[in-house]
Design an enzyme around this catalytic site. Structure first.
Site, PDB file in Angstrom:
ATOM      1  N   HIS A   1     -11.931   3.597  -2.780  1.00 34.68           N
ATOM      2  CA  HIS A   1     -11.044   4.266  -1.822  1.00 34.68           C
ATOM      3  C   HIS A   1     -11.334   3.899  -0.376  1.00 34.68           C
ATOM      4  O   HIS A   1     -10.428   3.589   0.409  1.00 34.68           O
ATOM      5  CB  HIS A   1     -11.128   5.788  -1.985  1.00 34.68           C
ATOM      6  N   GLN A   8       2.776  11.222  -1.856  1.00 31.29           N
ATOM      7  CA  GLN A   8       2.874  11.771  -0.494  1.00 31.29           C
ATOM      8  C   GLN A   8       4.311  11.789   0.026  1.00 31.29           C
ATOM      9  O   GLN A   8       4.606  12.463   1.017  1.00 31.29           O
ATOM     10  CB  GLN A   8       1.938  11.009   0.455  1.00 31.29           C
ATOM     11  N   HIS A  17      -5.409  -1.005   6.687  1.00 31.63           N
ATOM     12  CA  HIS A  17      -5.478  -0.528   8.071  1.00 31.63           C
ATOM     13  C   HIS A  17      -6.356  -1.480   8.903  1.00 31.63           C
ATOM     14  O   HIS A  17      -5.833  -2.172   9.745  1.00 31.63           O
ATOM     15  CB  HIS A  17      -5.972   0.923   8.186  1.00 31.63           C
ATOM     16  N   ASP A  35       2.296   3.258   2.729  1.00 28.73           N
ATOM     17  CA  ASP A  35       1.191   4.212   2.742  1.00 28.73           C
ATOM     18  C   ASP A  35       1.626   5.659   2.446  1.00 28.73           C
ATOM     19  O   ASP A  35       1.893   5.997   1.306  1.00 28.73           O
ATOM     20  CB  ASP A  35       0.440   4.086   4.074  1.00 28.73           C
ATOM     21  N   HIS A  90       0.833  -1.210   0.000  1.00 27.35           N
ATOM     22  CA  HIS A  90       0.000   0.000   0.000  1.00 27.35           C
ATOM     23  C   HIS A  90       0.863   1.253   0.000  1.00 27.35           C
ATOM     24  O   HIS A  90       1.579   1.522   0.966  1.00 27.35           O
ATOM     25  CB  HIS A  90      -0.901   0.001   1.238  1.00 27.35           C
ATOM     26  N   HIS A 100       0.892   5.570  -1.437  1.00 30.82           N
ATOM     27  CA  HIS A 100       0.482   6.738  -2.215  1.00 30.82           C
ATOM     28  C   HIS A 100       1.791   7.464  -2.499  1.00 30.82           C
ATOM     29  O   HIS A 100       2.259   8.260  -1.678  1.00 30.82           O
ATOM     30  CB  HIS A 100      -0.464   7.644  -1.433  1.00 30.82           C
ATOM     31  N   ARG A 117      -4.988  15.488   6.688  1.00 31.10           N
ATOM     32  CA  ARG A 117      -5.603  15.303   5.383  1.00 31.10           C
ATOM     33  C   ARG A 117      -5.857  16.633   4.691  1.00 31.10           C
ATOM     34  O   ARG A 117      -5.702  16.746   3.473  1.00 31.10           O
ATOM     35  CB  ARG A 117      -6.901  14.498   5.537  1.00 31.10           C
ATOM     36  N   GLU A 175      -9.872   2.936   9.793  1.00 28.08           N
ATOM     37  CA  GLU A 175      -8.562   3.443  10.198  1.00 28.08           C
ATOM     38  C   GLU A 175      -8.677   4.366  11.411  1.00 28.08           C
ATOM     39  O   GLU A 175      -7.812   4.376  12.280  1.00 28.08           O
ATOM     40  CB  GLU A 175      -7.938   4.196   9.013  1.00 28.08           C
TER      41      GLU A 175
END
Ligand code: NGQ
Ligand code: ZN
Length: 452
Positions: A208, A62, A268, A319, A57, A59, A83, A234
């Site tokens: 998502h 980021q 998660h 992540d 996992h 992204h 976020r 999560e």
């Protein structure tokens, strides 16, 4: 076509450790393994070999905001305030930026011993929310970064449509992520085209989260072939909101409506009840644990001890990529359990079992399942020749053997030596062969982005 053979002083095979192991590779896969063998002229050599770990996992984008969200805000810093910062960061990213950042992240993954990444890819559209001329433009960039670095890619194009449970309209900060089901079908097709040039890419699907999809949409997305990944349970607020909306907790809601079996990766799954946890374990879903990010975002601690004891499958993911380190993910997974349970060697399954050995083999098998590339708990004929070695000469590995090498890698700072992807060496003495140009491009992208 046969590639140069590899020879290791020691290697982890599915039934245990072997010495003086010679491995032949053909067309990217292991074609022969001989233990007790002599090296031959031209063989690449290494110390202690094991299969590379899947990173289930990520992204990738980021990575570029790592370290920029550790400043205390006006009040109550949380996952949700993080976020907001992430949404602000994402607003300006161009396809060039995404490719540069992803390549940097993938270099670091390979250097830490991850050889495949499950890229949970949701930044699809331009800053105004309109698709690029090719709806798969950003997927093309992720694939290009995988090609530049050599990492195995499991591309998980994300379906995103809502800002909260019950089909709430998306927020402005989410417009770059949003598709209709029709748009998603095109995006999925474009994603397959984007990875067509990679030798062993996998494409799955990624609704998502239950916040971002309706039941109808989830059914349509999950009907597409391949691994299914979803963020779930999560945050406590997420569980509370789900209950307020449906009367059920997120994992429970999902399990009541879908066959959440070995195709699924529940990313998660931090906040689960005993019932939810047992159902995950018995149906064969993978718990996609991301201990570094979960710590960084203040998510909570997944009940890994009980879940593993129930035979639950798990893997690890980087992540948010705030820190990219395969060994550290496994270490923190165990340390979260030690700290909350005030005990040691929690995740080892039985007396005499090594914690590192249990974690490494578990993350190989569960992670492989989640990224659509089934994996044995050791190097095996027929598997992709994705291999990590550790240097026997390093002090962290001195006078150790067997699973103590994995314990020393995970808990005692033992470094990575070399990494091979499909039999090709991409990391030499801890450094990716393309580190310099990739890092230069990354620095230039960030200078532009943060100066903008
Ligand atoms: C993401 N990351 O999509 O990047 C999410 C945050 C959300 C994590 N959940 C956004 N760690 O979940 O809404
Ligand atoms: Zn995530």
């Amino acid at each position: 076509m046969a590639d140069p053979a590899l020879w290791f002083e020691h290697a982890l095979l599915p039934d245990g450790w072997a010495e003086r192991v010679r491995i032949e590779t053909a067309s990217g896969a292991i074609s022969a393994i001989a233990a007790g063998a002599d090296p031959q002229a031209g063989d690449a050599r290494g110390g202690i070999a094991a299969p590379g770990l899947p990173n289930l996992h990520s992204h990738a984008f980021q990575r570029a905001m790592a370290g920029l969200t550790e400043l205390r805000g006006p009040e109550g810093d949380s996952f949700w305030t993080w976020r907001e910062l992430m949404y602000r960061f994402v607003a300006d990213l161009t396809p060039d930026d995404v490719e540069a950042i992803a390549a940097q992240a993938f270099v670091e993954m390979l250097e830490s011993g991850f050889t495949r990444v499950g890229e949970f890819h949701y930044l699809h559209h331009g800053p105004d929310g309109r698709p690029y001329a090719d709806i798969g433009e950003m997927a093309v960039r992720i694939a290009a970064a995988a090609e530049t670095t050599g990492i195995g890619l499991t591309l998980l194009p994300v379906f995103y449509a809502h800002s909260g449970f019950g089909g709430a309209p998306p927020a402005p900060g989410q417009r770059r992520f949003v598709n209709s089901l029709e748009g998603y079908a095109r995006l999925h097709e474009a994603s397959q085209a984007a990875v067509a040039g990679l030798p062993d890419a996998v494409v799955g699907v990624a609704p998502h989260s239950l916040r971002a999809v309706t039941e109808h949409e989830l059914r349509a997305v999950a009907a597409i072939a391949g691994p299914v990944h979803i963020h779930i349970a999560e945050q406590v607020k997420e569980v509370d909101d789900c209950r307020a909306w449906s009367g059920a907790r997120p994992v429970e809601w999902l399990q009541d409506r879908f066959a959440v079996d070995d195709r699924w990766c529940l990313v998660h799954a931090t906040h689960v009840t005993e019932g939810e946890r047992c159902r995950m374990a018995s149906r064969g879903a993978v718990a996609g644990l991301c201990p570094i990010t979960e710590a960084n975002l203040g998510d909570g601690v997944f009940p890994a001890a009980r879940y593993l004891a129930e035979g639950g499958a798990f893997g690890v993911g980087s992540d948010s990529n705030v820190r990219i380190d395969a060994a550290e993910e496994l270490r923190l997974l165990e340390y979260g359990q030690r700290l909350t349970r005030r005990a040691r060697n929690v995740l080892a399954g039985r007396e005499g079992e090594s914690t590192g050995g249990r974690l490494y083999r578990g993350a190989l098998v569960g992670g492989g399942q989640a990224v659509g590339v089934p994996q044995a708990p050791g190097l095996a004929v027929g598997a992709t020749s994705d291999i990590v070695s550790f240097p026997t000469g390093h002090e962290a590995f001195a006078a150790r053997s067997g699973d103590a090498w994995l314990d020393s890698r995970i808990f005692a700072g033992g470094p990575v030596e070399h990494v091979w992807r499909r039999g090709v060496r991409v990391v030499e003495d801890g450094r990716h062969v393309a580190r310099e140009p990739v890092a230069a491009r990354y620095r230039a992208a960030l200078a532009g982005l943060l100066g903008r």
